[in-house]
Design a protein around this motif. Structure first.
Motif, short mmCIF file in Angstrom:
data_model
loop_
_atom_site.label_atom_id
_atom_site.label_comp_id
_atom_site.label_asym_id
_atom_site.label_seq_id
_atom_site.Cartn_x
_atom_site.Cartn_y
_atom_site.Cartn_z
N ASP A 58 0.84 -1.21 0.00
CA ASP A 58 0.00 0.00 0.00
C ASP A 58 0.87 1.25 0.00
OD1 ASP A 58 -2.38 -1.33 -0.05
OD2 ASP A 58 -3.04 -0.74 1.96
N MET A 59 1.88 1.25 0.84
CA MET A 59 2.70 2.45 0.98
C MET A 59 3.58 2.68 -0.25
SD MET A 59 1.59 3.82 3.65
CE MET A 59 0.01 3.07 3.15
N ALA A 60 4.04 1.61 -0.88
CA ALA A 60 4.79 1.78 -2.12
C ALA A 60 3.90 2.38 -3.20
CB ALA A 60 5.35 0.43 -2.57
N ARG A 61 2.62 1.98 -3.19
CA ARG A 61 1.67 2.51 -4.17
C ARG A 61 1.40 3.99 -3.95
NH1 ARG A 61 -3.65 3.01 -3.17
NH2 ARG A 61 -3.54 1.46 -1.48
N VAL A 62 1.14 4.39 -2.72
CA VAL A 62 0.73 5.77 -2.48
C VAL A 62 1.90 6.75 -2.56
CG1 VAL A 62 -1.21 5.03 -1.05
CG2 VAL A 62 0.94 5.66 0.05
N THR A 63 3.13 6.26 -2.44
CA THR A 63 4.28 7.17 -2.53
C THR A 63 4.83 7.29 -3.96
OG1 THR A 63 5.73 5.32 -1.87
CG2 THR A 63 5.03 6.86 -0.13
N GLN A 64 4.24 6.60 -4.90
CA GLN A 64 4.69 6.73 -6.28
C GLN A 64 4.43 8.15 -6.79
OE1 GLN A 64 6.43 4.54 -8.33
NE2 GLN A 64 6.65 3.58 -6.30
N ASP A 65 5.41 8.73 -7.48
CA ASP A 65 5.31 10.06 -8.07
C ASP A 65 5.14 11.15 -7.01
OD1 ASP A 65 5.46 9.00 -10.68
OD2 ASP A 65 3.31 8.57 -10.62
N VAL A 66 5.58 10.89 -5.78
CA VAL A 66 5.51 11.87 -4.70
C VAL A 66 6.89 12.50 -4.51
CG1 VAL A 66 5.24 12.11 -2.20
CG2 VAL A 66 3.54 10.83 -3.52
N ARG A 67 6.92 13.81 -4.41
CA ARG A 67 8.18 14.53 -4.19
C ARG A 67 8.39 14.90 -2.73
NH1 ARG A 67 9.70 19.84 -3.95
NH2 ARG A 67 7.57 20.54 -4.37
N THR A 68 7.26 15.27 -2.04
CA THR A 68 7.34 15.75 -0.67
C THR A 68 6.28 15.06 0.17
OG1 THR A 68 8.03 17.93 -1.49
CG2 THR A 68 7.27 17.82 0.80
N ILE A 83 6.23 1.48 12.62
CA ILE A 83 5.41 1.83 11.46
C ILE A 83 6.07 2.95 10.68
CG2 ILE A 83 3.22 2.86 10.75
CD1 ILE A 83 1.94 1.50 13.21
N ALA A 84 6.52 3.98 11.40
CA ALA A 84 7.11 5.14 10.73
C ALA A 84 8.43 4.80 10.06
CB ALA A 84 7.30 6.27 11.74
N ARG A 85 9.26 4.00 10.72
CA ARG A 85 10.55 3.64 10.12
C ARG A 85 10.35 2.93 8.78
NH1 ARG A 85 12.14 1.41 15.56
NH2 ARG A 85 13.59 2.87 16.54
N THR A 90 10.33 3.26 2.79
CA THR A 90 9.57 3.14 1.54
C THR A 90 9.58 4.46 0.78
OG1 THR A 90 8.13 1.43 2.46
CG2 THR A 90 7.31 2.63 0.55
N ALA A 91 9.38 5.56 1.51
CA ALA A 91 9.38 6.88 0.87
C ALA A 91 10.71 7.16 0.20
CB ALA A 91 9.05 7.96 1.90
N ALA A 92 11.79 6.89 0.90
CA ALA A 92 13.12 7.14 0.33
C ALA A 92 13.35 6.28 -0.91
CB ALA A 92 14.20 6.87 1.37
N ALA A 93 12.93 5.01 -0.84
CA ALA A 93 13.11 4.11 -1.98
C ALA A 93 12.25 4.52 -3.17
CB ALA A 93 12.77 2.67 -1.56
N SER A 94 11.13 5.20 -2.91
CA SER A 94 10.23 5.63 -3.98
C SER A 94 10.68 6.93 -4.63
CB SER A 94 8.81 5.79 -3.44
OG SER A 94 8.29 4.55 -2.98
N GLY A 95 11.73 7.54 -4.11
CA GLY A 95 12.24 8.77 -4.70
C GLY A 95 11.73 10.05 -4.08
N ALA A 124 15.18 8.40 12.52
CA ALA A 124 15.05 7.76 11.21
C ALA A 124 14.90 8.78 10.10
CB ALA A 124 13.84 6.82 11.22
N VAL A 125 14.18 9.87 10.36
CA VAL A 125 14.02 10.92 9.35
C VAL A 125 15.38 11.54 9.03
CG1 VAL A 125 13.04 13.20 8.91
CG2 VAL A 125 11.62 11.42 9.95
N ILE A 126 16.13 11.88 10.06
CA ILE A 126 17.43 12.54 9.87
C ILE A 126 18.39 11.63 9.10
CG2 ILE A 126 19.46 13.41 11.09
CD1 ILE A 126 17.46 14.35 13.30
N GLU A 127 18.32 10.34 9.36
CA GLU A 127 19.25 9.40 8.73
C GLU A 127 18.77 8.87 7.39
OE1 GLU A 127 19.86 6.39 11.69
OE2 GLU A 127 21.26 7.63 12.86
N SER A 128 17.60 9.34 6.91
CA SER A 128 16.97 8.75 5.72
C SER A 128 17.66 9.11 4.41
CB SER A 128 15.51 9.20 5.64
OG SER A 128 15.44 10.59 5.36
#
Length: 288
Positions: A58-68, A83-85, A90-95, A124-128
């Motif tokens: 689900d998260m890979a799907r919703v983060t597609q084509d997302v910049r921010t 959950i957040a980690r 996933t967000a970082a891997a999706s670009g 986790a955010v800082i190290e992403s």
């Protein structure tokens, strides 16, 4: 490419969404269920998707084509940091290029589970590897909405902790404006910012309410059991109740001390709303 709002149905995301709509900005709102998704569509959100934060597909799907991303975490979850980690990875891997996290004031307070969980998320955010901004709002002034009828009908402001301890508070509208700035400009990139308006006791808040309403308002300490009854009626499970009880026991000993409007003033370019200003506006809205 667009902006993704995670936790879009919550109180802190609402003023961000309003500003994005006013600016005509494209964004995607993530909802956990169909009912809240319909409310978001009715509010004018242009792209509403449903998904489970625990579901990697689900998260890979919703983060597609997302910049921010604006990430507002679910409340009182035992595995909030896990959950957040996973979502951050996933967000970082999706670009995703930039991650704005709505954390909490004083996440280093290990005595409150949901505060300490957010400290782990901040790490986790800082190290992403993504650009980031971390916003740490104090207790929301809008919590008054739960007590409003008792204030108006009975002249009582009751909260389940001592009435004489200082609580740092902030207007959710000011938090939303700061988050909008973080999402749409580079001004806050790389920073961690405490967002506070006032620091007041429950007695102070009751006195302001009395002034603005023109009637006596008494500050009163209620029982934790009363809070628990309302929380269960609102859908909290046993885990959420225990996390909430831990928070209230911490408040009973320490309050929520600290909090200066200096940082939020610098972000907004003006003084943030104080509690009196908030109450005046809120009372006018309720009267309408």
């Amino acid at each position: 490419m667009t902006t993704l709002i995670v936790g879009a149905s919550g109180l802190m995301a609402r003023p961000v969404i309003e500003r994005l709509l006013e600016a005509g900005a494209g964004f995607r709102a993530l909802s956990s269920n169909a009912r809240s998704a319909e409310r978001l569509r009715a509010a004018g959100c242009p792209d509403v998707v449903t998904g489970d934060l625990r579901d990697g597909d689900d998260m890979a799907r919703v983060t597609q084509d997302v910049r921010t991303v604006l990430y507002v975490p679910p409340v009182f979850m035992a595995d909030e940091a896990d959950i957040a980690r996973r979502f951050i990875a996933t967000a970082a891997a999706s670009g995703v290029e930039k991650f704005v996290f709505l954390s909490v004031l004083h996440p280093q307070m290990t005595g409150m589970h949901h505060h300490h969980q957010k400290l782990l998320i901040e790490e986790a955010v800082i190290e992403s590897g993504m650009r980031f901004a971390i916003l740490q709002p104090a207790m929301l002034m809008q919590n008054l909405r739960r007590e409003w009828r008792q204030v108006v009908d009975h002249g009582i402001l009751a909260r389940p902790y001592r009435t004489d301890l200082s609580m740092a508070v902030v207007d959710a509208d000011d938090v939303g404006e700061a988050a909008f700035i973080a999402l749409t400009t580079g001004r806050l990139d790389g920073g961690v910012f405490e967002l506070c308006g006032d620091a007041l006791t429950t007695r102070d808040m009751a006195a302001i309410l009395a002034d603005e309403l023109g009637r006596p308002v008494e500050a009163r300490e209620s029982a934790i059991e009363d809070w628990e009854k309302g929380a269960r009626a609102g859908g909290f499970d046993d885990t959420g109740i225990e996390i909430g009880r831990k928070m209230l026991r911490h408040y009973q000993r320490h309050g929520l001390p600290g909090g200066t409007p200096l940082v939020l003033s610098a972000i907004l370019g003006r003084a943030p709303n104080d509690y009196r200003t908030f109450v005046r506006h809120y009372a006018a809205e309720q009267a309408r």
